[in-house]
Design an enzyme around this catalytic site. Sequence first.
Site, PDB file in Angstrom:
ATOM      1  CG  ASP A  13      -1.844  -1.207   1.238  1.00  0.00           C
ATOM      2  OD1 ASP A  13      -2.150  -1.733   0.153  1.00  0.00           O
ATOM      3  OD2 ASP A  13      -2.210  -1.651   2.345  1.00  0.00           O
ATOM      4  CE  LYS A  16       2.274  -2.419  -4.328  1.00  0.00           C
ATOM      5  NZ  LYS A  16       2.056  -2.056  -2.921  1.00  0.00           N
ATOM      6  N   GLY A  40      -4.562  -4.340  -3.755  1.00  0.00           N
ATOM      7  CA  GLY A  40      -5.558  -3.302  -4.040  1.00  0.00           C
ATOM      8  C   GLY A  40      -4.781  -2.057  -4.422  1.00  0.00           C
ATOM      9  CG  HIS A  41      -2.031  -2.048  -6.944  1.00  0.00           C
ATOM     10  ND1 HIS A  41      -1.110  -2.582  -7.807  1.00  0.00           N
ATOM     11  CD2 HIS A  41      -1.763  -2.596  -5.723  1.00  0.00           C
ATOM     12  CE1 HIS A  41      -0.319  -3.411  -7.134  1.00  0.00           C
ATOM     13  NE2 HIS A  41      -0.705  -3.452  -5.875  1.00  0.00           N
ATOM     14  CD  GLN A 222       0.778  -8.912  -2.516  1.00  0.00           C
ATOM     15  OE1 GLN A 222       1.447  -9.588  -3.280  1.00  0.00           O
ATOM     16  NE2 GLN A 222      -0.461  -8.571  -2.780  1.00  0.00           N
TER      17      GLN A 222
HETATM   18  P1  GDP Z   1      -0.823   0.320  -3.491  1.00  0.00           P
HETATM   19  O1  GDP Z   1      -1.367  -0.971  -3.022  1.00  0.00           O
HETATM   20  O2  GDP Z   1       0.653   0.427  -3.261  1.00  0.00           O
HETATM   21  O3  GDP Z   1      -1.190   0.656  -4.901  1.00  0.00           O
HETATM   22  O4  GDP Z   1      -1.472   1.451  -2.564  1.00  0.00           O
HETATM   23  P2  GDP Z   1      -3.025   1.550  -2.146  1.00  0.00           P
HETATM   24  O5  GDP Z   1      -3.789   2.048  -3.295  1.00  0.00           O
HETATM   25  O6  GDP Z   1      -3.492   0.325  -1.485  1.00  0.00           O
HETATM   26  O7  GDP Z   1      -2.934   2.613  -0.986  1.00  0.00           O
HETATM   27  C1  GDP Z   1      -2.419   3.880  -1.177  1.00  0.00           C
HETATM   28  C2  GDP Z   1      -3.492   4.912  -0.835  1.00  0.00           C
HETATM   29  O8  GDP Z   1      -2.909   6.182  -0.724  1.00  0.00           O
HETATM   30  C3  GDP Z   1      -4.548   5.047  -1.928  1.00  0.00           C
HETATM   31  O9  GDP Z   1      -5.756   5.392  -1.329  1.00  0.00           O
HETATM   32  C4  GDP Z   1      -4.011   6.193  -2.774  1.00  0.00           C
HETATM   33  O10 GDP Z   1      -5.033   6.877  -3.454  1.00  0.00           O
HETATM   34  C5  GDP Z   1      -3.390   7.055  -1.727  1.00  0.00           C
HETATM   35  N1  GDP Z   1      -2.213   7.844  -2.132  1.00  0.00           N
HETATM   36  C6  GDP Z   1      -1.224   7.520  -3.009  1.00  0.00           C
HETATM   37  N2  GDP Z   1      -0.266   8.474  -3.002  1.00  0.00           N
HETATM   38  C7  GDP Z   1      -0.663   9.401  -2.105  1.00  0.00           C
HETATM   39  C8  GDP Z   1      -0.072  10.612  -1.613  1.00  0.00           C
HETATM   40  O11 GDP Z   1       1.011  11.035  -1.990  1.00  0.00           O
HETATM   41  N3  GDP Z   1      -0.781  11.297  -0.663  1.00  0.00           N
HETATM   42  C9  GDP Z   1      -1.984  10.873  -0.186  1.00  0.00           C
HETATM   43  N4  GDP Z   1      -2.587  11.597   0.739  1.00  0.00           N
HETATM   44  N5  GDP Z   1      -2.553   9.741  -0.614  1.00  0.00           N
HETATM   45  C10 GDP Z   1      -1.889   9.004  -1.551  1.00  0.00           C
HETATM   46  P1  IMO Z   2      -0.909  -4.212  -2.205  1.00  0.00           P
HETATM   47  O1  IMO Z   2      -0.456  -4.751  -3.533  1.00  0.00           O
HETATM   48  C1  IMO Z   2      -0.999  -4.611   2.130  1.00  0.00           C
HETATM   49  C2  IMO Z   2      -1.018  -8.661   3.756  1.00  0.00           C
HETATM   50  C3  IMO Z   2      -2.275  -9.149   4.451  1.00  0.00           C
HETATM   51  C4  IMO Z   2      -1.682 -10.141   5.419  1.00  0.00           C
HETATM   52  C5  IMO Z   2      -0.542 -10.760   4.636  1.00  0.00           C
HETATM   53  C6  IMO Z   2      -0.913 -12.052   3.940  1.00  0.00           C
HETATM   54  O2  IMO Z   2      -2.218  -3.513  -2.258  1.00  0.00           O
HETATM   55  O3  IMO Z   2       0.175  -3.414  -1.573  1.00  0.00           O
HETATM   56  P2  IMO Z   2      -2.473 -12.796   1.930  1.00  0.00           P
HETATM   57  O4  IMO Z   2      -3.813 -12.333   1.510  1.00  0.00           O
HETATM   58  O5  IMO Z   2      -1.418 -12.583   0.920  1.00  0.00           O
HETATM   59  O6  IMO Z   2      -2.507 -14.193   2.462  1.00  0.00           O
HETATM   60  O7  IMO Z   2      -2.109 -11.889   3.213  1.00  0.00           O
HETATM   61  O8  IMO Z   2      -0.186  -9.798   3.653  1.00  0.00           O
HETATM   62  N1  IMO Z   2      -1.235  -8.164   2.371  1.00  0.00           N
HETATM   63  C7  IMO Z   2      -1.178  -6.884   2.039  1.00  0.00           C
HETATM   64  N2  IMO Z   2      -1.013  -5.774   2.784  1.00  0.00           N
HETATM   65  N3  IMO Z   2      -1.093  -4.504   0.792  1.00  0.00           N
HETATM   66  C8  IMO Z   2      -1.222  -5.598   0.011  1.00  0.00           C
HETATM   67  O9  IMO Z   2      -1.189  -5.538  -1.327  1.00  0.00           O
HETATM   68  C9  IMO Z   2      -1.319  -6.852   0.634  1.00  0.00           C
HETATM   69  N4  IMO Z   2      -1.480  -8.112   0.181  1.00  0.00           N
HETATM   70  C10 IMO Z   2      -1.417  -8.903   1.254  1.00  0.00           C
HETATM   71  O10 IMO Z   2      -2.933  -8.094   5.088  1.00  0.00           O
HETATM   72  O11 IMO Z   2      -1.118  -9.460   6.509  1.00  0.00           O
HETATM   73 MG    MG Z   3      -2.902  -1.671  -1.756  1.00  0.00          MG
END
Ligand code: GDP
Ligand code: IMO
Ligand code: MG
Length: 420
Positions: A13, A16, A40-41, A222
């Site tokens: 998270d 990415k 979840g991207h 991840q």
């Molecule tokens: P990912 O899994 O690495 O793609 O990240 P996620 O989407 O799960 O979580 C990142 C969250 O932060 C999302 O809700 C994005 O919209 C948000 N986000 C990304 N970059 C920034 C930033 O620079 N500032 C803020 N406030 N939110 C951001």
């Molecule tokens: P993105 O790509 C954050 C965490 C889960 C759990 C552990 C194992 O959005 O960054 P799994 O479902 O793989 O058996 O879970 O890894 N986890 C993540 N945490 N971002 C993710 O993906 C994750 N994918 C798995 O919360 O602790």
């Molecule tokens: Mg994510």
Amino acid sequence: MKMDVLLGLQWGDEGKGKIVDVLTPEYLNVARFQGGPNAGHTLEFNGQKHVLHLIPSGIFNQDTTNIIGNGVVLDPVVFTQEVHKLIKAGVDVFEKLVISRKVHLILPTHRVLDAAQEKAKGNLKIGSTLRGIGPAYTDKVARQGLRIGDIESDNFKEKYEILRNIHLASLEGIKVELNMEEVERLWFEGIELLKRFQFIDGEYFVNQAMDKGESILAEGAQGTLLDIDFGSYPFVTSSNTVCAGACTGLGVAPGRIGEIYGIFKAYCTRVGSGPFPTELDDDIGQLLRDQGQEYGSTTGRPRRCGWLDLVALKYTVMLNGVTKLIMTKADVFTDIESIKVASSYVVNGELTDQFPFDSIASCQPVYTELPGWKIDISDLRSKDQLPRELSSYIRFIEKFIGVPITIVSVGPDREATILM
Ligand code: GDP
Ligand code: IMO
Ligand code: MG
């Protein structure tokens, strides 16, 4: 042409999805190489928010081909939901997405197994997203998995039933609340939808693209601290999230890797169980959660929040050979007077700058304190506008890690991006 890789340096998270979307116009191909619907991207542009789980984050760019590589595990039901959302958003997903025949399928019973295994672990549960990831990778390694390419064979249904029956046998005696008929109906609907996509021999596709001079960005899922080998085992996911995973997950030789973008948040978050040395169980932790909207993109769970951990960051930069750093969410620090970063640990009474084997739960971070900027930076778009304190924060990290920060993200929107 070489393949560039973008991956997370913390517990996932890191942002990415947003950054891949920002970089995509530079690439003709974007490829996922591991993970599955546990990811979840999030992408935001034109006032719209999109969350992708299986489909690469280059899908919104007109000219980019998106590839699901062999290292990914795919659930046809989640895939179907995602495809329908993209069609609704006006994306020609059938034209722009190709899928490796070697991708492994997640069966409905993989999800049941995931839940049963988590339940049996009691206090030691991983906090899995329960998307069937662990059991699907287990079957892959046990050499009994079902792959996308199998869909093209005459006896696909039979292969499916054999594996499903293996799962059901191992679930015997465990109370399973599952309407098998219904979940199988949805799953096979997903299989029918998958048949409308182009299946590829991904390793040839990717290498031939590079031979033709086409650019490719590999998108990690991840983060490195969730890597099956190097993460905080057993509280990890079941794939290699490190850069080497892009080689095995796409069929690309190590020598063909170009830039390695490592992405991290200006602080740390973790969702699920497991050690987190710099975790904040106080008002500041809550402030980061509120201001950063730190709730899981896949499960909606509140994310645990804490200070930036430079010991861990240095470790993950080393494992990946990161050439360029990207820092996100610096805007979240707006109201914080003074910011801490962990610059070493005390483990068993001794000071260390190394990430320990298993005592990480008991390791005490040693902090360096840096001044906060206390102004809203979310509207800034150029390097010259950055407050002095943020520039110092960036320089401190660059010096500590030894790699330049090339992008600073100051908000979720595509536009909220500063090139350094
Ligand atoms: P990912 O899994 O690495 O793609 O990240 P996620 O989407 O799960 O979580 C990142 C969250 O932060 C999302 O809700 C994005 O919209 C948000 N986000 C990304 N970059 C920034 C930033 O620079 N500032 C803020 N406030 N939110 C951001
Ligand atoms: P993105 O790509 C954050 C965490 C889960 C759990 C552990 C194992 O959005 O960054 P799994 O479902 O793989 O058996 O879970 O890894 N986890 C993540 N945490 N971002 C993710 O993906 C994750 N994918 C798995 O919360 O602790
Ligand atoms: Mg994510």
